[in-house]
Scaffold this motif. Structure first.
Motif, PDB file in Angstrom:
ATOM      1  N   ASN A  98       0.584   0.716 -12.167  1.00  0.00           N
ATOM      2  CA  ASN A  98      -0.211   1.927 -12.020  1.00  0.00           C
ATOM      3  C   ASN A  98      -0.373   2.639 -13.366  1.00  0.00           C
ATOM      4  OD1 ASN A  98       0.176   5.200 -11.213  1.00  0.00           O
ATOM      5  ND2 ASN A  98      -1.513   4.083 -10.257  1.00  0.00           N
ATOM      6  N   GLN A  99       0.673   2.639 -14.164  1.00  0.00           N
ATOM      7  CA  GLN A  99       0.600   3.275 -15.475  1.00  0.00           C
ATOM      8  C   GLN A  99      -0.296   2.496 -16.437  1.00  0.00           C
ATOM      9  OE1 GLN A  99       4.801   3.408 -16.332  1.00  0.00           O
ATOM     10  NE2 GLN A  99       5.097   5.372 -15.264  1.00  0.00           N
ATOM     11  N   LEU A 100      -0.325   1.168 -16.296  1.00  0.00           N
ATOM     12  CA  LEU A 100      -1.149   0.325 -17.167  1.00  0.00           C
ATOM     13  C   LEU A 100      -2.630   0.355 -16.795  1.00  0.00           C
ATOM     14  CD1 LEU A 100       1.060  -2.902 -17.379  1.00  0.00           C
ATOM     15  CD2 LEU A 100       0.572  -1.322 -19.252  1.00  0.00           C
ATOM     16  N   ALA A 101      -2.933   0.635 -15.538  1.00  0.00           N
ATOM     17  CA  ALA A 101      -4.291   0.454 -15.021  1.00  0.00           C
ATOM     18  C   ALA A 101      -5.365   1.206 -15.808  1.00  0.00           C
ATOM     19  CB  ALA A 101      -4.337   0.832 -13.539  1.00  0.00           C
ATOM     20  N   PRO A 102      -5.203   2.485 -16.132  1.00  0.00           N
ATOM     21  CA  PRO A 102      -6.281   3.184 -16.847  1.00  0.00           C
ATOM     22  C   PRO A 102      -6.629   2.546 -18.195  1.00  0.00           C
ATOM     23  CG  PRO A 102      -4.755   4.764 -15.899  1.00  0.00           C
ATOM     24  CD  PRO A 102      -4.116   3.413 -15.748  1.00  0.00           C
TER      25      PRO A 102
ATOM     26  N   GLU B  59       9.223  -0.364  -8.776  1.00  0.00           N
ATOM     27  CA  GLU B  59       9.160  -0.332 -10.234  1.00  0.00           C
ATOM     28  C   GLU B  59       7.982  -1.147 -10.758  1.00  0.00           C
ATOM     29  OE1 GLU B  59      12.944   0.889  -8.778  1.00  0.00           O
ATOM     30  OE2 GLU B  59      11.929  -1.043  -8.462  1.00  0.00           O
ATOM     31  N   MET B  60       7.750  -2.313 -10.175  1.00  0.00           N
ATOM     32  CA  MET B  60       6.589  -3.130 -10.558  1.00  0.00           C
ATOM     33  C   MET B  60       5.298  -2.354 -10.357  1.00  0.00           C
ATOM     34  SD  MET B  60       7.201  -6.848  -8.843  1.00  0.00           S
ATOM     35  CE  MET B  60       8.668  -7.822  -9.095  1.00  0.00           C
TER      36      MET B  60
ATOM     37  N   SER C 183       0.819  -1.204   0.000  1.00  0.00           N
ATOM     38  CA  SER C 183       0.000   0.000   0.000  1.00  0.00           C
ATOM     39  C   SER C 183       0.855   1.258   0.000  1.00  0.00           C
ATOM     40  CB  SER C 183      -0.955   0.006   1.199  1.00  0.00           C
ATOM     41  OG  SER C 183      -0.234  -0.068   2.405  1.00  0.00           O
ATOM     42  N   THR C 184       1.973   1.228   0.739  1.00  0.00           N
ATOM     43  CA  THR C 184       2.863   2.390   0.771  1.00  0.00           C
ATOM     44  C   THR C 184       3.483   2.627  -0.588  1.00  0.00           C
ATOM     45  OG1 THR C 184       3.381   2.002   3.096  1.00  0.00           O
ATOM     46  CG2 THR C 184       4.922   3.362   1.842  1.00  0.00           C
ATOM     47  N   SER C 185       3.898   1.563  -1.260  1.00  0.00           N
ATOM     48  CA  SER C 185       4.515   1.708  -2.567  1.00  0.00           C
ATOM     49  C   SER C 185       3.521   2.210  -3.599  1.00  0.00           C
ATOM     50  CB  SER C 185       5.094   0.364  -3.032  1.00  0.00           C
ATOM     51  OG  SER C 185       6.107  -0.057  -2.154  1.00  0.00           O
ATOM     52  N   VAL C 186       2.294   1.687  -3.576  1.00  0.00           N
ATOM     53  CA  VAL C 186       1.269   2.164  -4.496  1.00  0.00           C
ATOM     54  C   VAL C 186       1.005   3.639  -4.243  1.00  0.00           C
ATOM     55  CG1 VAL C 186      -1.155   1.997  -5.138  1.00  0.00           C
ATOM     56  CG2 VAL C 186       0.172  -0.071  -4.820  1.00  0.00           C
TER      57      VAL C 186
ATOM     58  N   TRP D 196       2.248 -10.774 -17.116  1.00  0.00           N
ATOM     59  CA  TRP D 196       3.549 -11.187 -16.561  1.00  0.00           C
ATOM     60  C   TRP D 196       3.474 -11.488 -15.064  1.00  0.00           C
ATOM     61  CZ3 TRP D 196       5.269  -7.721 -12.856  1.00  0.00           C
ATOM     62  CH2 TRP D 196       4.706  -6.431 -12.896  1.00  0.00           C
ATOM     63  N   LEU D 197       2.446 -10.981 -14.393  1.00  0.00           N
ATOM     64  CA  LEU D 197       2.333 -11.199 -12.947  1.00  0.00           C
ATOM     65  C   LEU D 197       2.236 -12.682 -12.594  1.00  0.00           C
ATOM     66  CD1 LEU D 197      -0.120  -8.353 -11.871  1.00  0.00           C
ATOM     67  CD2 LEU D 197       2.287  -8.603 -11.227  1.00  0.00           C
ATOM     68  N   HIS D 198       1.541 -13.459 -13.428  1.00  0.00           N
ATOM     69  CA  HIS D 198       1.302 -14.859 -13.074  1.00  0.00           C
ATOM     70  C   HIS D 198       2.000 -15.842 -14.014  1.00  0.00           C
ATOM     71  CE1 HIS D 198      -2.139 -13.023 -10.794  1.00  0.00           C
ATOM     72  NE2 HIS D 198      -1.593 -13.815  -9.897  1.00  0.00           N
ATOM     73  N   GLU D 199       2.961 -15.365 -14.789  1.00  0.00           N
ATOM     74  CA  GLU D 199       3.677 -16.253 -15.688  1.00  0.00           C
ATOM     75  C   GLU D 199       4.345 -17.408 -14.938  1.00  0.00           C
ATOM     76  OE1 GLU D 199       6.310 -13.741 -17.832  1.00  0.00           O
ATOM     77  OE2 GLU D 199       4.791 -13.124 -19.300  1.00  0.00           O
TER      78      GLU D 199
END
Length: 201
Positions: free
Chosen positions: A171-175, A165-166, A5-8, A193-196
């Protein structure tokens, strides 16, 4: 270990400042409440399985917000770091069930643990209590285990493994992912790539 949550929050602080139109500021979740079948059984489960402290209980004949006549027991447990988990037992209502049209894996409550070592220690402890535990499952941002409480609620324990970085990339991909999903209602693969690693096993 960096908090998810802090990183987001760090990754999105600039956009949040410009997009929020609220006249007040949220300061976290006050508590989360679920229904339970038996208050004593539920309190003892969370004490024994997850080491939660039984904080307090409230019981009334009427619901304060709606004024409905519906006697209840409302209990609060300490989930750590200022987070509170609450339950209602409402014996005069129809037996507890769940939405038959929603898969059992969808609705769940996730708690954070400090490390992968703590996650595996929790798995060992839960299995020693006779609980069936799924995982660990690698979500790349975190690894998780899953089990059910006595009421059938699905519980997740998660240990963060993300990097700033992840989280910034996601966050950039979300919209755009939201736009693409809304238009097609089909799987959007931008973050596949998250679940590869998990699906490669």
């Amino acid at each position: 270990m960096t908090s998810l949550s802090t990183s987001v929050s760090s990754a999105t602080s600039a956009s949040s400042a410009t997009s929020s139109s609220s006249a007040f500021g949220l300061q976290g979740v006050h508590h989360v409440a679920y229904r339970c079948r038996d208050t004593k059984e539920t309190v003892e489960f969370y004490q024994k399985a997850l080491g939660m402290e039984f904080m307090l209980a409230i019981s009334e004949d009427r619901v304060p917000s709606t004024k409905e006549e519906d006697p209840y027991m409302h209990v609060f447990l300490d989930a750590g770091n200022g987070n509170v988990l609450a339950f209602f037992e409402i014996p005069n209502s129809p037996p507890m069930g769940r939405d038959p049209n929603t898969p059992a894996w969808v609705q769940h409550l996730a708690f954070k643990v400090d490390s992968l070592a703590d996650l595996m220690a929790a798995k060992t402890h839960l299995e020693s209590l006779g609980l069936e535990v799924i995982g660990p499952t690698n979500h790349e941002l975190f690894q998780s285990i899953y089990f059910n409480d006595p009421n059938g609620h699905r519980i997740e324990l998660a240990a963060n493994t993300s990097t700033p970085e992840m989280l910034q990339r996601l966050n950039q991909l979300a919209p755009q992912m939201l736009v693409d999903w809304t238009a097609s209602k089909r799987t959007v693969h931008h973050a596949a790539w998250l679940h590869e690693k998990e699906f490669a096993q």
